[in-house]
Design a protein around this motif. Sequence first.
Motif, PDB file in Angstrom:
ATOM      1  N   ALA A 188      -3.828  -3.275  -3.586  1.00  7.63           N
ATOM      2  CA  ALA A 188      -2.637  -2.430  -3.673  1.00  7.63           C
ATOM      3  C   ALA A 188      -2.010  -2.518  -5.061  1.00  7.63           C
ATOM      4  O   ALA A 188      -1.543  -1.508  -5.616  1.00  7.63           O
ATOM      5  CB  ALA A 188      -1.628  -2.838  -2.601  1.00  7.63           C
ATOM      6  N   LEU A 245       0.927   4.387  -2.624  1.00 11.35           N
ATOM      7  CA  LEU A 245       0.933   5.808  -2.281  1.00 11.35           C
ATOM      8  C   LEU A 245       2.066   6.533  -3.003  1.00 11.35           C
ATOM      9  O   LEU A 245       1.862   7.611  -3.566  1.00 11.35           O
ATOM     10  CB  LEU A 245       1.082   5.968  -0.769  1.00 11.35           C
ATOM     11  CG  LEU A 245       1.270   7.391  -0.244  1.00 11.35           C
ATOM     12  CD1 LEU A 245       0.082   8.269  -0.601  1.00 11.35           C
ATOM     13  CD2 LEU A 245       1.488   7.382   1.274  1.00 11.35           C
ATOM     14  N   SER A 263      -6.273   5.072   4.614  1.00 11.95           N
ATOM     15  CA  SER A 263      -6.522   3.629   4.565  1.00 11.95           C
ATOM     16  C   SER A 263      -5.322   2.852   5.079  1.00 11.95           C
ATOM     17  O   SER A 263      -5.482   1.821   5.760  1.00 11.95           O
ATOM     18  CB  SER A 263      -6.876   3.182   3.147  1.00 11.95           C
ATOM     19  OG  SER A 263      -5.771   3.315   2.271  1.00 11.95           O
ATOM     20  N   ASN A 290     -14.328   9.145  -0.001  1.00 11.31           N
ATOM     21  CA  ASN A 290     -14.514   8.543  -1.314  1.00 11.31           C
ATOM     22  C   ASN A 290     -15.677   9.207  -2.051  1.00 11.31           C
ATOM     23  O   ASN A 290     -15.563   9.559  -3.233  1.00 11.31           O
ATOM     24  CB  ASN A 290     -14.767   7.041  -1.154  1.00 11.31           C
ATOM     25  CG  ASN A 290     -15.032   6.331  -2.469  1.00 11.31           C
ATOM     26  OD1 ASN A 290     -14.273   6.445  -3.420  1.00 11.31           O
ATOM     27  ND2 ASN A 290     -16.140   5.605  -2.537  1.00 11.31           N
ATOM     28  N   ILE A 334      -9.854  -1.020   0.358  1.00  6.16           N
ATOM     29  CA  ILE A 334      -8.769  -1.350   1.296  1.00  6.16           C
ATOM     30  C   ILE A 334      -9.232  -1.064   2.721  1.00  6.16           C
ATOM     31  O   ILE A 334      -9.010  -1.865   3.644  1.00  6.16           O
ATOM     32  CB  ILE A 334      -7.493  -0.551   0.961  1.00  6.16           C
ATOM     33  CG1 ILE A 334      -6.876  -1.068  -0.349  1.00  6.16           C
ATOM     34  CG2 ILE A 334      -6.463  -0.649   2.106  1.00  6.16           C
ATOM     35  CD1 ILE A 334      -5.708  -0.237  -0.846  1.00  6.16           C
ATOM     36  N   LEU A 361      -4.217  -0.561  -7.380  1.00  2.00           N
ATOM     37  CA  LEU A 361      -3.997   0.867  -7.175  1.00  2.00           C
ATOM     38  C   LEU A 361      -2.731   1.334  -7.886  1.00  2.00           C
ATOM     39  O   LEU A 361      -2.722   2.382  -8.549  1.00  2.00           O
ATOM     40  CB  LEU A 361      -3.897   1.157  -5.672  1.00  2.00           C
ATOM     41  CG  LEU A 361      -3.588   2.595  -5.265  1.00  2.00           C
ATOM     42  CD1 LEU A 361      -4.687   3.537  -5.728  1.00  2.00           C
ATOM     43  CD2 LEU A 361      -3.398   2.687  -3.751  1.00  2.00           C
ATOM     44  N   SER A 364      -9.921   5.703  -6.403  1.00  2.00           N
ATOM     45  CA  SER A 364     -10.633   6.097  -5.194  1.00  2.00           C
ATOM     46  C   SER A 364     -11.452   4.929  -4.647  1.00  2.00           C
ATOM     47  O   SER A 364     -11.467   4.665  -3.437  1.00  2.00           O
ATOM     48  CB  SER A 364     -11.548   7.291  -5.490  1.00  2.00           C
ATOM     49  OG  SER A 364     -12.249   7.698  -4.339  1.00  2.00           O
ATOM     50  N   VAL A 406      -5.238   7.347   0.555  1.00  2.00           N
ATOM     51  CA  VAL A 406      -4.320   6.210   0.688  1.00  2.00           C
ATOM     52  C   VAL A 406      -3.675   6.218   2.066  1.00  2.00           C
ATOM     53  O   VAL A 406      -3.593   5.184   2.738  1.00  2.00           O
ATOM     54  CB  VAL A 406      -3.233   6.224  -0.407  1.00  2.00           C
ATOM     55  CG1 VAL A 406      -2.315   5.002  -0.240  1.00  2.00           C
ATOM     56  CG2 VAL A 406      -3.839   6.215  -1.793  1.00  2.00           C
ATOM     57  N   ILE A 420      -9.176   2.324  -2.996  1.00  6.92           N
ATOM     58  CA  ILE A 420      -8.721   2.729  -1.669  1.00  6.92           C
ATOM     59  C   ILE A 420      -9.830   2.507  -0.638  1.00  6.92           C
ATOM     60  O   ILE A 420      -9.584   2.038   0.478  1.00  6.92           O
ATOM     61  CB  ILE A 420      -8.278   4.209  -1.684  1.00  6.92           C
ATOM     62  CG1 ILE A 420      -7.109   4.407  -2.652  1.00  6.92           C
ATOM     63  CG2 ILE A 420      -7.883   4.666  -0.278  1.00  6.92           C
ATOM     64  CD1 ILE A 420      -6.877   5.855  -3.053  1.00  6.92           C
ATOM     65  N   GLU A 421     -11.060   2.837  -1.030  1.00  7.72           N
ATOM     66  CA  GLU A 421     -12.190   2.630  -0.128  1.00  7.72           C
ATOM     67  C   GLU A 421     -12.335   1.149   0.232  1.00  7.72           C
ATOM     68  O   GLU A 421     -12.636   0.798   1.378  1.00  7.72           O
ATOM     69  CB  GLU A 421     -13.466   3.171  -0.787  1.00  7.72           C
ATOM     70  CG  GLU A 421     -14.685   3.195   0.116  1.00  7.72           C
ATOM     71  CD  GLU A 421     -15.531   1.936  -0.005  1.00  7.72           C
ATOM     72  OE1 GLU A 421     -16.272   1.635   0.941  1.00  7.72           O
ATOM     73  OE2 GLU A 421     -15.433   1.253  -1.051  1.00  7.72           O
ATOM     74  N   VAL A 481       0.839  -1.202   0.000  1.00  5.44           N
ATOM     75  CA  VAL A 481       0.000   0.000   0.000  1.00  5.44           C
ATOM     76  C   VAL A 481       0.878   1.257   0.000  1.00  5.44           C
ATOM     77  O   VAL A 481       0.568   2.245  -0.672  1.00  5.44           O
ATOM     78  CB  VAL A 481      -0.973   0.001   1.192  1.00  5.44           C
ATOM     79  CG1 VAL A 481      -1.825   1.273   1.188  1.00  5.44           C
ATOM     80  CG2 VAL A 481      -1.873  -1.232   1.170  1.00  5.44           C
TER      81      VAL A 481
END
Length: 240
Positions: A96, A30, A125, A158, A192, A99, A186, A122, A189-190, A26
């Motif tokens: 991840a 980022l 989360s 989000n 995660i 993303l 987005s 990010v 990430i939500e 993750v």
Amino acid sequence: MTRLEKILANILDELLLQSEQVEEMVELGLRSIEDRCDDAVAQVQTLERTINDREVKIEEACLATIALHHPAASDLRLAATILKVNGDLERIGDLALNLTERAEALREYEQLAIPTELAEMVRYSLSMVRDAHRALQEKDVALAQRVCHRDDQLDAMNRELIVSITDQMKQASDLLSGQLHIFSASRIIERIGDHATNIAEDVMYLVNGEILRHQHKIFDQIGAPADGRFGIDGSFNAKR
């Protein structure tokens, strides 16, 4: 410590190592969003293979332990928790990677500014995943509960970002493809955050023996039940 407890402790150590490497994935996601770096995908792909291999080994070890030792009470709860958390961690690893792939795709749209809110999501989360890890390691119900309630804030972030992106799509249709990548990121990430919440709920199950998955959102909407498990403010009070 009994032989069974030692076996489960060793499997749990592997699970905590799994969590550390998922967190690293993750973090790379980022970095790929903030710096648009071009090497993150390869690193995440390598880590994902490690995560997938370890997930299978943890599951096999856990199932073999259940079959051979017939654990009961707290030992059985620990085995069940390991199995559930193992699946959530593997899924976070997949997300991840997704993303990071979205971030790589965005490198083709240099004229498109990536919203700062995306990186903030990010980081948010990631902090949830880290706290869920620590809650599991320390069997900290209070920390696990805080992770669950933070999921609502991530959901709100989000929704706000999606509204903003939708408005931008209407104003700059030539950047539609790039904006769709941001929209997808987005949502990733939500998700995660959702899996971090699942892990936190499993920690509460491990400690208190009650299945609480999804209930924090239900009771936020309809109020606390009469049995005293949840306070009016959403705080958790275990039945004894």
